[in-house]
Design an enzyme around this catalytic site. Sequence first.
Site, PDB file in Angstrom:
ATOM      1  N   ASN A 128      99.544  -1.038  11.763  1.00  0.00           N
ATOM      2  CA  ASN A 128      98.268  -0.291  11.305  1.00  0.00           C
ATOM      3  C   ASN A 128      98.038  -0.302   9.951  1.00  0.00           C
ATOM      4  O   ASN A 128      98.549  -1.029   9.363  1.00  0.00           O
ATOM      5  CB  ASN A 128      98.538   1.385  11.960  1.00  0.00           C
ATOM      6  CG  ASN A 128      99.860   1.939  11.307  1.00  0.00           C
ATOM      7  OD1 ASN A 128      99.953   1.781  10.089  1.00  0.00           O
ATOM      8  ND2 ASN A 128     100.955   2.278  11.966  1.00  0.00           N
ATOM      9  N   ASP A 143     103.430   3.320  17.891  1.00  0.00           N
ATOM     10  CA  ASP A 143     103.756   4.137  18.761  1.00  0.00           C
ATOM     11  C   ASP A 143     104.347   3.277  20.164  1.00  0.00           C
ATOM     12  O   ASP A 143     105.064   3.548  20.826  1.00  0.00           O
ATOM     13  CB  ASP A 143     102.546   4.915  19.200  1.00  0.00           C
ATOM     14  CG  ASP A 143     102.532   5.944  18.427  1.00  0.00           C
ATOM     15  OD1 ASP A 143     103.607   6.761  17.998  1.00  0.00           O
ATOM     16  OD2 ASP A 143     101.464   6.303  18.010  1.00  0.00           O
ATOM     17  N   LYS A 160     105.621 -19.230  19.225  1.00  0.00           N
ATOM     18  CA  LYS A 160     104.234 -18.990  19.484  1.00  0.00           C
ATOM     19  C   LYS A 160     103.544 -19.216  20.520  1.00  0.00           C
ATOM     20  O   LYS A 160     103.674 -20.133  21.343  1.00  0.00           O
ATOM     21  CB  LYS A 160     103.606 -19.937  18.116  1.00  0.00           C
ATOM     22  CG  LYS A 160     102.047 -19.612  18.044  1.00  0.00           C
ATOM     23  CD  LYS A 160     101.454 -20.633  16.939  1.00  0.00           C
ATOM     24  CE  LYS A 160     100.121 -20.482  16.984  1.00  0.00           C
ATOM     25  NZ  LYS A 160      99.349 -21.495  16.273  1.00  0.00           N
ATOM     26  N   PHE A 202     103.829  14.602   9.511  1.00  0.00           N
ATOM     27  CA  PHE A 202     102.280  14.246   9.170  1.00  0.00           C
ATOM     28  C   PHE A 202     101.865  14.414  10.596  1.00  0.00           C
ATOM     29  O   PHE A 202     102.223  14.041  11.730  1.00  0.00           O
ATOM     30  CB  PHE A 202     101.959  12.959   8.392  1.00  0.00           C
ATOM     31  CG  PHE A 202     102.236  13.256   7.075  1.00  0.00           C
ATOM     32  CD1 PHE A 202     103.363  13.278   6.370  1.00  0.00           C
ATOM     33  CD2 PHE A 202     101.037  13.248   6.251  1.00  0.00           C
ATOM     34  CE1 PHE A 202     103.656  13.520   5.045  1.00  0.00           C
ATOM     35  CE2 PHE A 202     101.185  13.304   4.842  1.00  0.00           C
ATOM     36  CZ  PHE A 202     102.482  13.347   4.506  1.00  0.00           C
ATOM     37  N   LYS A 211     102.161  19.021  17.624  1.00  0.00           N
ATOM     38  CA  LYS A 211     103.415  18.085  17.136  1.00  0.00           C
ATOM     39  C   LYS A 211     104.564  19.088  16.282  1.00  0.00           C
ATOM     40  O   LYS A 211     105.693  18.618  16.423  1.00  0.00           O
ATOM     41  CB  LYS A 211     102.923  17.023  15.736  1.00  0.00           C
ATOM     42  CG  LYS A 211     101.979  15.944  16.673  1.00  0.00           C
ATOM     43  CD  LYS A 211     101.305  14.960  15.631  1.00  0.00           C
ATOM     44  CE  LYS A 211     100.591  14.023  16.856  1.00  0.00           C
ATOM     45  NZ  LYS A 211      99.845  13.300  16.022  1.00  0.00           N
ATOM     46  N   LYS A 256     107.860  18.317  18.052  1.00  0.00           N
ATOM     47  CA  LYS A 256     109.036  17.500  17.204  1.00  0.00           C
ATOM     48  C   LYS A 256     109.853  18.199  16.280  1.00  0.00           C
ATOM     49  O   LYS A 256     110.578  17.616  15.585  1.00  0.00           O
ATOM     50  CB  LYS A 256     108.193  16.575  16.446  1.00  0.00           C
ATOM     51  CG  LYS A 256     106.979  15.692  17.209  1.00  0.00           C
ATOM     52  CD  LYS A 256     106.510  14.722  16.280  1.00  0.00           C
ATOM     53  CE  LYS A 256     105.492  14.044  16.866  1.00  0.00           C
ATOM     54  NZ  LYS A 256     105.050  12.613  16.622  1.00  0.00           N
TER      55      LYS A 256
HETATM   56  O1  PMT Z   1     100.101   4.903   3.814  1.00  0.00           O
HETATM   57  P1  PMT Z   1      98.704   5.536   3.533  1.00  0.00           P
HETATM   58  O2  PMT Z   1      97.639   4.329   3.367  1.00  0.00           O
HETATM   59  O3  PMT Z   1      98.665   6.375   2.206  1.00  0.00           O
HETATM   60  O4  PMT Z   1      98.197   6.559   4.592  1.00  0.00           O
HETATM   61  C1  PMT Z   1      98.635   7.682   4.614  1.00  0.00           C
HETATM   62  C2  PMT Z   1      98.832   8.372   6.151  1.00  0.00           C
HETATM   63  C3  PMT Z   1      97.617   8.435   6.877  1.00  0.00           C
HETATM   64  C4  PMT Z   1      99.718   7.251   6.759  1.00  0.00           C
HETATM   65  C5  PMT Z   1     100.040   9.612   6.343  1.00  0.00           C
HETATM   66  O5  PMT Z   1      99.027  10.540   5.509  1.00  0.00           O
HETATM   67  C6  PMT Z   1     100.286  10.177   7.606  1.00  0.00           C
HETATM   68  O6  PMT Z   1      99.519  10.885   8.118  1.00  0.00           O
HETATM   69  N1  PMT Z   1     101.191   9.503   8.314  1.00  0.00           N
HETATM   70  C7  PMT Z   1     101.529   9.820   9.382  1.00  0.00           C
HETATM   71  C8  PMT Z   1     100.857   8.735  10.498  1.00  0.00           C
HETATM   72  C9  PMT Z   1     101.206   8.867  11.787  1.00  0.00           C
HETATM   73  O7  PMT Z   1     101.788   8.044  12.234  1.00  0.00           O
HETATM   74  O8  PMT Z   1     100.732  10.056  12.458  1.00  0.00           O
HETATM   75  P2  PMT Z   1     100.974  10.590  13.858  1.00  0.00           P
HETATM   76  O9  PMT Z   1      99.972  11.796  14.034  1.00  0.00           O
HETATM   77  O10 PMT Z   1     100.963   9.339  14.760  1.00  0.00           O
HETATM   78  O11 PMT Z   1     102.360  10.867  13.975  1.00  0.00           O
HETATM   79  C10 PMT Z   1     103.059  12.175  13.702  1.00  0.00           C
HETATM   80  C11 PMT Z   1     104.268  12.227  12.856  1.00  0.00           C
HETATM   81  O12 PMT Z   1     105.239  11.645  13.795  1.00  0.00           O
HETATM   82  C12 PMT Z   1     104.402  11.471  11.633  1.00  0.00           C
HETATM   83  O13 PMT Z   1     105.011  12.212  10.715  1.00  0.00           O
HETATM   84  C13 PMT Z   1     104.914  10.191  12.104  1.00  0.00           C
HETATM   85  O14 PMT Z   1     105.679   9.708  10.797  1.00  0.00           O
HETATM   86  C14 PMT Z   1     105.748  10.486  13.200  1.00  0.00           C
HETATM   87  N2  PMT Z   1     106.325   9.410  14.031  1.00  0.00           N
HETATM   88  C15 PMT Z   1     104.976   8.849  14.629  1.00  0.00           C
HETATM   89  C16 PMT Z   1     105.395   7.919  15.781  1.00  0.00           C
HETATM   90  C17 PMT Z   1     106.771   7.525  15.995  1.00  0.00           C
HETATM   91  N3  PMT Z   1     106.996   6.662  16.930  1.00  0.00           N
HETATM   92  N4  PMT Z   1     107.491   8.251  15.349  1.00  0.00           N
HETATM   93  C18 PMT Z   1     107.173   8.858  14.300  1.00  0.00           C
HETATM   94  O15 PMT Z   1     108.196   9.754  13.775  1.00  0.00           O
END
Ligand code: PMT
Length: 390
Positions: free
Chosen positions: A207, A276, A286, A320, A334, A338
């Site tokens: 991403n 995810d 390849k 986040f 979340k 979580k």
């Molecule tokens: O890196 P930058 O370019 O500065 O951008 C910042 C950001 C947008 C990446 C950052 O501010 C941010 O929002 N990070 C979380 C991105 C994310 O994966 O969001 P989510 O809503 O999909 O996930 C929620 C939370 O679960 C997040 O804390 C994520 O780290 C965590 N997660 C998500 C998926 C996964 N499989 N495992 C996780 O732990």
Amino acid sequence: MIDNKNILLGVSGGIACYKTLELCSRLVKKNVNIKVIMTESAKEFVRPVTFETMAKGLVYSDMWEGHHEEVHHIELPKWADLMLIAPASASTIGKMANGIADNFLIASYLACQKDVIIAPSMNTQMLLNPATQRNLQTLREYGVKVIAPESGVLACNTVGDGRMEEPKNIVKYLEDYFTDKDLVGKKIIVSAGPTIEPIDYVRYITNHSSGKMGYNIANEAKKRGADVILVSGPVNPFEINGINKIEVKTNEEMKNAIEENFDDANALIMAAAPVDYRPSTVSDRKIKKSGESINFEFIENLDILKYFGSKKKDQTIIGFAAETDDLIENANKKLNVKNADYIVANDLKKEGAGFNTDTNVASFISKDGVKDLEIMSKKELANEILNLIR
Ligand code: PMT
């Protein structure tokens, strides 16, 4: 914060005086108030008017001038939050170590009850001379902080130690000096950047996360005295100082790196954007084009935040939420699912927020409710997030 601090800047004679002008300019841009003291030798290298213009104030150098108003070499150190001498010549260092107050700069130094930092600059042999080394050691014993000179080509056309540290690094040193060390004794794990999941030998999914948010958190935590473990997905290089960085690619690697450090950590901040889903099978070669469409099956990855939320003891867990729709509602879900203490919700569609920007617009979600924050730099937001740690 360095903003609005008063720095008494002593400039002694050396070719590095020209670098001190850049230092002045960088500090002024950070809203630092500067008063400059120049020795007579320094004035041979750069005219006082140049420093007056850069520092936006008078330059002091004459012991005998203006004493009807106040005793400057006593009053200036009282005004200062810090005294910085850059460049500090061999002669100035020697006079400081031996209390020889035969000029305005040394008289001010002796009268100064605030911290003093020096950035030496001189020829390598002068630096290595036992007298200079002894004087530097004496100053260290007196509590003066020394920004070690670096190695490089010197004005005398030799290569060796003795170049004054670069202005941008001196500014960093000062920023660090003025930062409250309120996170000393805390071990903080910060994840940053994306993860990637391979499809075949050459392709992967990922991403747009640049790592800016996570790296800012890690850097600010370090400045505030924390023991920082940065678990980083693949990102462009960032400057970090004294941070234990673990580079990972996949979700599994990110989870494992966090797991190794989690038990005795005080906080986990998941700023990373882990992928995810991953392909159910990964080809070890390849995949060739066949002229037809191709289908992949994706399986869900472990939710790393949720996994550690379920294992937490005393740790503060901050996740986040990166959303394009229903930000607060999704962030609340979340928080609960979580088992996080806080969710930093950012709306990816908002101007100045989300991926690869230098700013962010966030709301803090906790069991106490929602706190909306203004748009701010990722560095400022990093400090707001760190303030949440118990
Ligand atoms: O890196 P930058 O370019 O500065 O951008 C910042 C950001 C947008 C990446 C950052 O501010 C941010 O929002 N990070 C979380 C991105 C994310 O994966 O969001 P989510 O809503 O999909 O996930 C929620 C939370 O679960 C997040 O804390 C994520 O780290 C965590 N997660 C998500 C998926 C996964 N499989 N495992 C996780 O732990």
